[in-house]
Design a protein around this motif. Sequence first.
Motif, short mmCIF file in Angstrom:
data_model
loop_
_atom_site.label_atom_id
_atom_site.label_comp_id
_atom_site.label_asym_id
_atom_site.label_seq_id
_atom_site.Cartn_x
_atom_site.Cartn_y
_atom_site.Cartn_z
N GLU A 198 41.44 -41.36 5.47
CA GLU A 198 40.64 -42.00 6.52
C GLU A 198 40.69 -41.19 7.81
N PRO A 199 39.55 -41.00 8.48
CA PRO A 199 39.60 -40.44 9.83
C PRO A 199 40.07 -41.52 10.81
N CYS A 200 40.95 -41.14 11.72
CA CYS A 200 41.54 -42.09 12.67
C CYS A 200 41.51 -41.48 14.06
N LEU A 201 41.20 -42.27 15.06
CA LEU A 201 41.47 -41.87 16.43
C LEU A 201 42.98 -41.71 16.58
N TYR A 202 43.42 -40.74 17.35
CA TYR A 202 44.85 -40.50 17.44
C TYR A 202 45.34 -40.52 18.90
N ALA A 203 46.28 -41.42 19.17
CA ALA A 203 47.11 -41.39 20.39
C ALA A 203 46.29 -41.22 21.66
#
Length: 288
Positions: A198-203
């Motif tokens: 899955e692509p995820c927004l990170y931090a």
Amino acid sequence: MVAIDAWTDRAFGAELRSIDLRQVLSASQERALRLALATHKALRFPQQEIQPADFLRFARLFGRAHPHVLEHLRLKEQPEVLVLTNVIEDESKPHGHNGAAFWHTDNSYEAEPASATMLYAVSMPQEGGETYLCDMAAAYRALPTDERDRLAGLTVRHRYGNRDAGKEHQAGRLQGDQENKVPEVTHPLVRRHPVSGEPCLYAVAASARGILGMEDAEALALLDRLKGHCTHPDFVIAQRHEVGDLFIWDTLATMHAAAVMEVAKGPQTIRLLHRISVKGYPPLPEAA
């Protein structure tokens, strides 16, 4: 066999009651737990009676246990374990019982970020002490397609601490040469999860201080907007810990924040948690 009960009354997460974490797990159980974490993003193991050595053995199922930069808060006999508490024994010594009471991602200020964090509840107050988490994959999916495409090419500058300190709580203060151990690093704004894909927004909160190739004012406005988007109630769960709970979450697919706590005034107000963060993903054992 591992019984996994997905939470149906919350946005994500699951509970596992059939495992005694004092015991060595089989290869099939290890595989099931790693897949469950990638699938559900947060797992609760209630009513565990474990020692720090058991906790560390369990943590290593998910990666390499990583001692926190705040050495003075580590458990002396097990330095991979960080002690989180609102008990202040000496006001003259550095303490940070609200050092995680803001949205953040563990170890995002390091070149290799944490892949999972876990807490073991040793003592909990009668009220409060929750951990809040938000689903960064769901938040990314909810963005318009053109914005997803634009964000996918951005790189964020990260540095230890909370960029909103002053408006929010401050991360635990670095001492001595600890600051030299955590120089500024960069991470992509969108990461593809190594297990789920899955692509995820990170931090996007706390350690995120700017974006390469972008003026600071524009970058911070974008990061602030994304922080607000990710922490919308549609993407957030609150986990109330009970003594004996082991709670683990995927740090590449979530952000989290601890509930604000007052300094303990007596046994019924003590929050004492042991914490381990791990890095990397060990290969999944072969399916039986």
